[in-house]
Design a protein around this motif. Structure first.
Motif, PDB file in Angstrom:
ATOM      1  N   ALA A 239       0.815  -1.220   0.000  1.00  0.00           N
ATOM      2  CA  ALA A 239       0.000   0.000   0.000  1.00  0.00           C
ATOM      3  C   ALA A 239       0.844   1.263   0.000  1.00  0.00           C
ATOM      4  CB  ALA A 239      -0.930  -0.004   1.209  1.00  0.00           C
ATOM      5  N   GLN A 240       2.128   1.151   0.382  1.00  0.00           N
ATOM      6  CA  GLN A 240       3.026   2.302   0.405  1.00  0.00           C
ATOM      7  C   GLN A 240       4.071   2.243  -0.709  1.00  0.00           C
ATOM      8  OE1 GLN A 240       4.695   2.433   4.349  1.00  0.00           O
ATOM      9  NE2 GLN A 240       2.726   2.781   5.343  1.00  0.00           N
ATOM     10  N   ASN A 241       3.983   1.228  -1.556  1.00  0.00           N
ATOM     11  CA  ASN A 241       4.942   1.074  -2.648  1.00  0.00           C
ATOM     12  C   ASN A 241       4.658   2.100  -3.747  1.00  0.00           C
ATOM     13  OD1 ASN A 241       5.644  -0.307  -5.451  1.00  0.00           O
ATOM     14  ND2 ASN A 241       7.003  -1.173  -3.904  1.00  0.00           N
ATOM     15  N   ASP A 242       5.666   2.863  -4.128  1.00  0.00           N
ATOM     16  CA  ASP A 242       5.477   3.940  -5.109  1.00  0.00           C
ATOM     17  C   ASP A 242       5.024   3.408  -6.463  1.00  0.00           C
ATOM     18  OD1 ASP A 242       6.081   5.921  -3.330  1.00  0.00           O
ATOM     19  OD2 ASP A 242       8.204   6.065  -3.899  1.00  0.00           O
ATOM     20  N   ASN A 243       5.601   2.322  -6.922  1.00  0.00           N
ATOM     21  CA  ASN A 243       5.220   1.775  -8.234  1.00  0.00           C
ATOM     22  C   ASN A 243       3.774   1.305  -8.243  1.00  0.00           C
ATOM     23  OD1 ASN A 243       7.743   2.212  -9.391  1.00  0.00           O
ATOM     24  ND2 ASN A 243       8.533   0.223  -8.702  1.00  0.00           N
ATOM     25  N   TYR A 244       3.375   0.645  -7.158  1.00  0.00           N
ATOM     26  CA  TYR A 244       1.986   0.172  -7.058  1.00  0.00           C
ATOM     27  C   TYR A 244       1.013   1.350  -7.037  1.00  0.00           C
ATOM     28  CZ  TYR A 244      -2.212  -1.948  -5.052  1.00  0.00           C
ATOM     29  OH  TYR A 244      -3.516  -2.344  -4.819  1.00  0.00           O
ATOM     30  N   LEU A 245       1.328   2.365  -6.223  1.00  0.00           N
ATOM     31  CA  LEU A 245       0.449   3.528  -6.130  1.00  0.00           C
ATOM     32  C   LEU A 245       0.409   4.297  -7.442  1.00  0.00           C
ATOM     33  CD1 LEU A 245       1.305   4.874  -2.560  1.00  0.00           C
ATOM     34  CD2 LEU A 245      -0.776   3.708  -3.292  1.00  0.00           C
ATOM     35  N   ARG A 246       1.552   4.401  -8.134  1.00  0.00           N
ATOM     36  CA  ARG A 246       1.577   5.129  -9.399  1.00  0.00           C
ATOM     37  C   ARG A 246       0.696   4.433 -10.437  1.00  0.00           C
ATOM     38  NH1 ARG A 246       6.545   5.408  -9.690  1.00  0.00           N
ATOM     39  NH2 ARG A 246       6.815   7.443  -8.741  1.00  0.00           N
ATOM     40  N   GLN A 247       0.778   3.093 -10.500  1.00  0.00           N
ATOM     41  CA  GLN A 247      -0.063   2.339 -11.435  1.00  0.00           C
ATOM     42  C   GLN A 247      -1.540   2.467 -11.070  1.00  0.00           C
ATOM     43  OE1 GLN A 247       1.246  -1.755 -11.937  1.00  0.00           O
ATOM     44  NE2 GLN A 247       3.385  -1.147 -11.760  1.00  0.00           N
ATOM     45  N   LEU A 248      -1.840   2.379  -9.772  1.00  0.00           N
ATOM     46  CA  LEU A 248      -3.230   2.465  -9.327  1.00  0.00           C
ATOM     47  C   LEU A 248      -3.800   3.858  -9.585  1.00  0.00           C
ATOM     48  CD1 LEU A 248      -5.629   1.129  -7.925  1.00  0.00           C
ATOM     49  CD2 LEU A 248      -4.651   1.799  -5.723  1.00  0.00           C
ATOM     50  N   HIS A 249      -3.040   4.905  -9.270  1.00  0.00           N
ATOM     51  CA  HIS A 249      -3.520   6.273  -9.482  1.00  0.00           C
ATOM     52  C   HIS A 249      -3.655   6.596 -10.968  1.00  0.00           C
ATOM     53  CE1 HIS A 249      -3.591   6.903  -5.336  1.00  0.00           C
ATOM     54  NE2 HIS A 249      -2.399   7.434  -5.135  1.00  0.00           N
ATOM     55  N   ALA A 250      -2.784   6.006 -11.792  1.00  0.00           N
ATOM     56  CA  ALA A 250      -2.897   6.225 -13.235  1.00  0.00           C
ATOM     57  C   ALA A 250      -4.211   5.657 -13.757  1.00  0.00           C
ATOM     58  CB  ALA A 250      -1.715   5.581 -13.956  1.00  0.00           C
ATOM     59  N   LEU A 251      -4.619   4.500 -13.222  1.00  0.00           N
ATOM     60  CA  LEU A 251      -5.908   3.917 -13.602  1.00  0.00           C
ATOM     61  C   LEU A 251      -7.059   4.742 -13.033  1.00  0.00           C
ATOM     62  CD1 LEU A 251      -5.169   0.109 -13.033  1.00  0.00           C
ATOM     63  CD2 LEU A 251      -5.466   1.262 -15.227  1.00  0.00           C
ATOM     64  N   ARG A 252      -6.920   5.176 -11.779  1.00  0.00           N
ATOM     65  CA  ARG A 252      -7.964   5.985 -11.153  1.00  0.00           C
ATOM     66  C   ARG A 252      -8.210   7.271 -11.932  1.00  0.00           C
ATOM     67  NH1 ARG A 252      -5.944   5.206  -4.867  1.00  0.00           N
ATOM     68  NH2 ARG A 252      -7.488   3.636  -4.269  1.00  0.00           N
ATOM     69  N   HIS A 253      -7.132   7.856 -12.452  1.00  0.00           N
ATOM     70  CA  HIS A 253      -7.249   9.138 -13.139  1.00  0.00           C
ATOM     71  C   HIS A 253      -7.996   9.002 -14.473  1.00  0.00           C
ATOM     72  CE1 HIS A 253      -6.232  13.326 -13.442  1.00  0.00           C
ATOM     73  NE2 HIS A 253      -5.734  13.174 -14.642  1.00  0.00           N
ATOM     74  N   LYS A 254      -8.082   7.783 -14.997  1.00  0.00           N
ATOM     75  CA  LYS A 254      -8.805   7.546 -16.252  1.00  0.00           C
ATOM     76  C   LYS A 254     -10.175   6.928 -16.014  1.00  0.00           C
ATOM     77  CE  LYS A 254      -4.465   6.593 -18.702  1.00  0.00           C
ATOM     78  NZ  LYS A 254      -3.697   5.551 -19.441  1.00  0.00           N
ATOM     79  N   SER A 255     -10.483   6.647 -14.756  1.00  0.00           N
ATOM     80  CA  SER A 255     -11.682   5.866 -14.440  1.00  0.00           C
ATOM     81  C   SER A 255     -12.904   6.739 -14.204  1.00  0.00           C
ATOM     82  CB  SER A 255     -11.423   5.012 -13.192  1.00  0.00           C
ATOM     83  OG  SER A 255     -12.601   4.388 -12.743  1.00  0.00           O
ATOM     84  N   THR A 256     -14.062   6.193 -14.575  1.00  0.00           N
ATOM     85  CA  THR A 256     -15.360   6.753 -14.214  1.00  0.00           C
ATOM     86  C   THR A 256     -16.143   5.673 -13.481  1.00  0.00           C
ATOM     87  OG1 THR A 256     -15.445   8.263 -16.101  1.00  0.00           O
ATOM     88  CG2 THR A 256     -17.534   7.718 -15.044  1.00  0.00           C
ATOM     89  N   ALA A 257     -16.639   5.983 -12.295  1.00  0.00           N
ATOM     90  CA  ALA A 257     -17.363   5.000 -11.485  1.00  0.00           C
ATOM     91  C   ALA A 257     -18.764   5.515 -11.180  1.00  0.00           C
ATOM     92  CB  ALA A 257     -16.608   4.722 -10.188  1.00  0.00           C
ATOM     93  N   PHE A 258     -19.739   4.646 -11.344  1.00  0.00           N
ATOM     94  CA  PHE A 258     -21.140   4.990 -11.073  1.00  0.00           C
ATOM     95  C   PHE A 258     -21.656   4.019 -10.017  1.00  0.00           C
ATOM     96  CE2 PHE A 258     -25.701   5.214 -12.917  1.00  0.00           C
ATOM     97  CZ  PHE A 258     -26.056   6.115 -11.935  1.00  0.00           C
TER      98      PHE A 258
END
Length: 312
Positions: A239-258
């Motif tokens: 949860a504190q790994n930079d690579n994991y967070l960068r990949q997750l945030h990159a997906l979040r930034h493109k995501s739309t959730a309903f």
């Protein structure tokens, strides 16, 4: 946060739509999002959208600010209403408002401007880093898209900024590291008319277009949740790994959730089954199904007016 609120919080999509019934805790989620925005978007400006100034100041913002106080962000310590940060010796927004009457300023230099859709062009000329809105079913959704969506572009640090500011600013405006940059958060309950359901149709369309991205996010979040049960130490490291967070945030930034939830998700706080029964007795069947159970509004198939098209 209860179970459903925690699911929304963990998702943190760039564009989030909540179609949740009364008593779910939608305003509480707005408070959480407000806290994440002012902490993660220093010196930026956000917009809070309402159908009218009366709706914003009498029904929505008092509860949002109450939620911030419950989170530990007290008024007078972390934010002020209607006061410029220059008097408070706080960092000022990159684009300073001339009139602070409709602005909430935060200790990070972030500020939130109230936007009433009763005034045409209320968002013209703004560079907003985030947009939020409550009771979206009462908003003229087409006007929101035409007038306010183009303002979602944010401000950028001037060349005269110090290295410390640039480093802090780069984190705040990098979508791969901060999913709240250029984010949207819209909440409401079910609409009663076709006009009130326009935003739901748009949300469903965007959610479907984001299906592949959301699927990848599910896989990453499921992995973390599995490790939390089987190997908590490894889960904390991941949860504190930079690579994991960068990949997750990159997906979040493109995501739309309903998200769609009923009042039952928060029934324990509302008063349990008795509260649900009381609403069922007080409301009509249609109102109960829409506003409490969160069921979609059906369309009549055999009504008199529905058969007009057959006359052609």
């Amino acid at each position: 946060l209860h179970r459903a609120q925690l699911e929304i919080y963990n998702w943190q999509a760039r564009t989030t739509f909540l179609c949740c019934s009364r008593g779910f805790g939608k305003t509480s989620m707005l408070s959480v999002w407000e806290s994440k925005c002012f902490l993660g978007l220093p010196r930026q400006m956000g917009g809070f959208v309402g159908a009218s100034a009366k709706q914003i100041y009498t029904r929505t913002m008092p509860n949002v600010l109450k939620g911030l106080n419950n989170l530990g962000f007290e008024e007078g310590v972390f934010y002020f209403r209607g006061q410029p940060p220059a008097k408070l010796r706080w960092p000022s927004p990159l684009a300073k408002p001339r009139v602070w009457e409709n602005v909430i300023s935060f200790v990070s230099g972030y500020c939130e401007i109230m936007l009433s859709m009763a005034v045409k062009g209320s968002g013209n000329g703004l560079n907003l880093a985030t947009l939020k809105g409550d009771e979206v079913k009462y908003l003229p959704w087409n006007r929101v898209k035409e007038e306010l969506m183009p303002t979602l572009r944010g401000d950028f640090m001037p060349k005269s900024a110090s290295k410390t500011e640039v480093k802090q600013w780069g984190y705040g405006s990098d979508g791969k590291r901060n999913p709240f940059w250029l984010s949207q958060f819209w909440v409401s309950d079910r609409g009663m008319t076709n006009a009130q359901c326009e935003w739901e149709k748009d949300a469903e369309k965007q959610d479907q277009e984001s299906a592949e991205i959301n699927k990848k996010m599910v896989e990453m979040l499921s992995e973390l949740k599995y490790l939390e049960k089987t190997n908590p130490k490894l889960a904390a490291q991941l949860a504190q790994n930079d690579n994991y967070l960068r990949q997750l945030h990159a997906l979040r930034h493109k995501s739309t959730a309903f998200f769609r939830y009923s009042s039952i998700e928060n029934a324990a706080l509302l008063g349990g089954e008795e509260w649900i029964r009381m609403q069922q007795r007080s409301l009509t069947d249609l109102q109960f199904r829409l506003t409490i159970l969160g069921q979609p509004r059906g369309e009549a198939k055999d009504g008199f007016y529905c058969n007009f098209s057959d006359l052609n």
